[in-house]
Motif scaffolding. Structure first.
Motif, PDB file in Angstrom:
ATOM      1  N   TYR A  15       0.830  -1.198   0.000  1.00 36.04           N
ATOM      2  CA  TYR A  15       0.000   0.000   0.000  1.00 36.04           C
ATOM      3  C   TYR A  15       0.863   1.245   0.000  1.00 36.04           C
ATOM      4  O   TYR A  15       1.984   1.238   0.492  1.00 36.04           O
ATOM      5  CB  TYR A  15      -0.895   0.021   1.239  1.00 36.04           C
ATOM      6  N   ASP A  16       0.300   2.337  -0.500  1.00 33.09           N
ATOM      7  CA  ASP A  16       1.042   3.586  -0.413  1.00 33.09           C
ATOM      8  C   ASP A  16       0.919   4.148   1.004  1.00 33.09           C
ATOM      9  O   ASP A  16       0.092   3.724   1.789  1.00 33.09           O
ATOM     10  CB  ASP A  16       0.582   4.596  -1.476  1.00 33.09           C
ATOM     11  N   GLN A  17       1.767   5.107   1.317  1.00 31.85           N
ATOM     12  CA  GLN A  17       1.904   5.626   2.682  1.00 31.85           C
ATOM     13  C   GLN A  17       0.595   6.140   3.260  1.00 31.85           C
ATOM     14  O   GLN A  17       0.262   5.853   4.406  1.00 31.85           O
ATOM     15  CB  GLN A  17       2.953   6.741   2.713  1.00 31.85           C
ATOM     16  N   SER A  18      -0.189   6.883   2.500  1.00 34.81           N
ATOM     17  CA  SER A  18      -1.431   7.454   3.032  1.00 34.81           C
ATOM     18  C   SER A  18      -2.435   6.356   3.378  1.00 34.81           C
ATOM     19  O   SER A  18      -3.162   6.466   4.361  1.00 34.81           O
ATOM     20  CB  SER A  18      -2.037   8.447   2.052  1.00 34.81           C
ATOM     21  N   ASN A  19      -2.482   5.289   2.585  1.00 34.39           N
ATOM     22  CA  ASN A  19      -3.393   4.187   2.890  1.00 34.39           C
ATOM     23  C   ASN A  19      -2.954   3.412   4.118  1.00 34.39           C
ATOM     24  O   ASN A  19      -3.786   2.934   4.879  1.00 34.39           O
ATOM     25  CB  ASN A  19      -3.523   3.241   1.699  1.00 34.39           C
ATOM     26  N   GLU A  30      -1.340   4.668   6.742  1.00 31.32           N
ATOM     27  CA  GLU A  30      -1.688   5.491   7.896  1.00 31.32           C
ATOM     28  C   GLU A  30      -3.176   5.418   8.194  1.00 31.32           C
ATOM     29  O   GLU A  30      -3.567   5.277   9.356  1.00 31.32           O
ATOM     30  CB  GLU A  30      -1.263   6.935   7.664  1.00 31.32           C
ATOM     31  N   LEU A  31      -4.004   5.490   7.176  1.00 26.07           N
ATOM     32  CA  LEU A  31      -5.452   5.402   7.359  1.00 26.07           C
ATOM     33  C   LEU A  31      -5.832   4.042   7.931  1.00 26.07           C
ATOM     34  O   LEU A  31      -6.603   3.960   8.885  1.00 26.07           O
ATOM     35  CB  LEU A  31      -6.171   5.635   6.031  1.00 26.07           C
ATOM     36  N   ARG A  57      -4.714   3.795  11.655  1.00 30.13           N
ATOM     37  CA  ARG A  57      -5.574   4.610  12.530  1.00 30.13           C
ATOM     38  C   ARG A  57      -6.913   3.929  12.783  1.00 30.13           C
ATOM     39  O   ARG A  57      -7.396   3.870  13.912  1.00 30.13           O
ATOM     40  CB  ARG A  57      -5.804   5.981  11.913  1.00 30.13           C
TER      41      ARG A  57
END
Length: 59
Positions: free
Chosen positions: A20-24, A26-27, A30
């Motif tokens: 996955y890419d970084q933003s996914n 983190e989401l 969380r």
């Protein structure tokens, strides 16, 4: 994610996260942490048995 972690340990879980890419990531993390805390506090025994001692240790 939980199934992969249970079957293959942390190395397979990390391999999955690398897809996955970084933003996914983190989401996902969380939401996963929020769900773990919510279920533990609500008394879901599947979560309480495993996560309550970890949450207490961290706080």
């Amino acid at each position: 994610m939980q199934g992969i972690s249970d079957l293959g340990g942390h190395s397979r879980a990390l391999a999955l996260l690398k897809m996955y890419d970084q933003s996914n990531i983190e989401l996902f993390l969380r939401k996963a942490i929020r769900q773990i805390i919510r279920e533990t506090l609500m008394g879901n025994q599947n979560f309480v048995k495993y996560y309550k001692p970890i949450i207490k240790k961290a706080s």
